[in-house]
Write an enzyme that holds these catalytic residues in place. Structure first.
Site, PDB file in Angstrom:
ATOM      1  CE  LYS A  58      -3.960   1.894   2.648  1.00 40.01           C
ATOM      2  NZ  LYS A  58      -4.852   1.677   3.802  1.00 40.01           N
ATOM      3  CB  SER A 133      -8.207   3.516   2.726  1.00 37.48           C
ATOM      4  OG  SER A 133      -7.361   2.954   3.720  1.00 37.48           O
ATOM      5  CB  SER A 157      -8.442   0.682   5.674  1.00 32.18           C
ATOM      6  OG  SER A 157      -9.157   1.868   5.491  1.00 32.18           O
TER       7      SER A 157
HETATM    8  N1  GLN Z   1     -13.200   3.941   6.277  1.00 35.28           N
HETATM    9  C1  GLN Z   1     -12.590   4.401   7.470  1.00 35.28           C
HETATM   10  C2  GLN Z   1     -12.230   5.855   7.322  1.00 35.28           C
HETATM   11  O1  GLN Z   1     -12.528   6.405   6.331  1.00 35.28           O
HETATM   12  C3  GLN Z   1     -11.405   3.567   7.805  1.00 35.28           C
HETATM   13  C4  GLN Z   1     -10.197   3.942   7.057  1.00 35.28           C
HETATM   14  C5  GLN Z   1      -9.017   3.109   7.433  1.00 35.28           C
HETATM   15  O2  GLN Z   1      -9.151   2.085   8.084  1.00 35.28           O
HETATM   16  N2  GLN Z   1      -7.842   3.581   7.038  1.00 35.28           N
HETATM   17  O3  GLN Z   1     -11.665   6.461   8.181  1.00 35.28           O
END
Ligand code: GLN
Length: 457
Positions: A58, A133, A157
């Site tokens: 990532k 994400s 995410s």
């Molecule tokens: N969807 C969540 C957010 O937008 C989690 C994001 C993540 O785990 N990096 O914060």
């Protein structure tokens, strides 16, 4: 090794023009890594645990000499002078780092649509998002462009995109993996973890990246079990907790029945399914969306056009330079979070929002402590729906935040969670099953996941 890497690189060449999981993939560089590992083998040198296995990383994890952008204009030209701890571990384990995957800007989002650079599509249906994400990592594994990938999970995410793309994704315990070299989003929640085509792959990757590192003071110094060794031993007398709070109104009927079917599979294997209650989980979204933006507003204060990264071209004075740089460098979702966080931390509101959120966070954790006194793992959906259409939620931040309903609590409580494939919807979209365990019980989680996976082989 060379053969294996070129097979995956060929798949990237065929599929990624459509899926767009990778922000960078340098074929020659990847093949050189594979050649070096082959040479090691030919010379009789010992090989690491991931010898020759491609891993996609990532793009919020630093790799020395390679752009690490967090899918943000702000870091478009940032080239770190060092490797993240987990990247160094991959290199030591003789993995082939096959490319850098797309993400929501600074890991804020649930669909990867917040990337400043490209739109990643779900490998199972190109009109749908891969989740986020870590959508690029999940799509890369789901599209069979790499067997393994690293993601980060602050509120879901890793697990939610894994569910959307039909792969395994795991968020380890807070403190299990060093975040040194992970670009910080919300430091009390962020955790790095594996994505893989199967539970064994996830276990193998976790084994390599887990363990103490003094450069992350939250990283706990306790031994790392050999997860792959015990993986195929079923857990006898397993008790699985199921919370009514995880089967609420917005839950898609097909997701619910996939989870219930999975519970039947466990019951047939001798597990006991027990009803539990997590009464404060209904506050998880509200709590998380105060805590995470507060921490983000502090962490992202460093992107000011001075230290590193983007700086606006024209401005009047220093204050204007900061404002214009941040105005131009960040995307809308990041700005929304920074404004929420700054507001909630401001004098006069701190107690009402941030402090209150911390107190509720504690209650959420205590719910789990109570539940785990009676059960070994907790089973739930990963997300309320299968992969949604690109564009469907992007203009409705609240609807997007509700995607995280079932995943956030694990981050707030610091406990590990795994998402494993649990069948398909009538549209052929993957559905995930989430399992949660007490802190540092990754071994239990992986064994429980493997029990189910074996039944679906
Ligand atoms: N969807 C969540 C957010 O937008 C989690 C994001 C993540 O785990 N990096 O914060």
């Amino acid at each position: 090794m060379l053969f294996r890497s070129s097979a995956f690189l060929n798949q990237i060449a065929v599929r990624d023009s459509q899926v767009q999981a990778f922000l960078q993939c340098d074929r020659d560089e990847a093949l050189q890594q594979a050649e070096r590992i082959d040479a090691k083998r030919q010379n009789g040198q010992p090989l690491g645990k991931l010898a020759g296995l491609p891993v996609a990383v990532k793009n919020n994890l630093c790799i020395k000499g390679q752009p690490t952008t967090c899918a943000s204009r702000m870091l478009e030209n940032f080239v770190p002078p060092y490797d993240a701890h987990v990247v160094a571990r991959l290199k030591e384990a003789d993995a082939v780092i096959i490319g850098r995957t797309n993400l929501d800007e600074f890991a804020m989002g649930s669909s990867t649509e917040n990337s400043a650079f490209q739109l990643t599509r779900n490998p199972h249906d190109s009109e749908r998002t891969p989740g986020g994400s870590s959508g690029g990592s999940a799509a890369a594994v789901g599209g069979e462009m790499t067997p393994l990938a690293l993601g980060s999970d602050t509120g879901g995410s890793i697990r939610q995109p894994a569910a959307f793309c039909g792969v395994v994704g795991m968020k380890p315990t807070y403190g299990r993996v060093s975040r040194y070299g992970l670009v910080a989003f919300a430091s009390s929640l962020d955790q790095i973890g594996p994505l893989a085509g199967d539970v064994t792959g996830a276990a193998r990757l976790l084994e390599v990246i887990a363990g103490h590192d003094a450069r992350d003071s939250t990283c706990v110094d306790i031994p790392v079990p050999e997860y792959t060794q015990s993986l195929n031993e079923p857990l006898s007398g397993l008790t699985i907790g199921v919370a009514a709070e995880h089967f609420t109104d917005g839950l898609d009927a097909e997701v619910e029945s996939a989870v219930r079917r999975a519970l039947d599979v466990y019951a047939a294997l001798g597990a006991t399914v027990k009803e539990i209650s997590l009464p404060h989980s209904r506050y998880a979204v509200a709590t998380y969306y105060v805590v995470a933006p507060c921490e983000a507003s502090s962490n992202l204060a460093r992107y000011d056009g001075v230290h590193y990264g983007f700086r606006a071209e024209s401005f009047e004075n220093m204050i204007d330079m900061y404002a214009t740089t941040r105005g131009e460098g960040f995307g809308d979702e990041v700005k929304r979070r920074l404004m929420i966080g700054t507001y909630a931390l401001s004098a006069g509101y701190y107690d009402a929002y941030y402090l209150k959120a911390l107190k509720v966070r504690r209650l959420i954790r205590e719910d789990f402590d109570r539940a785990f006194a009676d059960v070994d793992v907790i089973a739930s959906p990963v997300s309320p729906t299968p992969a949604f259409k690109i564009g469907a939620l992007i203009d409705d931040p609240l609807a997007m935040y509700l995607q995280d309903l079932y995943t956030l609590s694990a981050n707030l409580a610091g406990i590990p969670g795994i998402s494993i494939p649990a069948g398909l919807s009538s549209d052929g979209l993957p559905i995930g099953l989430q399992l949660l365990a007490p802190a540092f019980e990754e071994e239990r989680l992986l064994r429980a996941a493997r029990m189910f996976e074996r039944e679906s082989e």
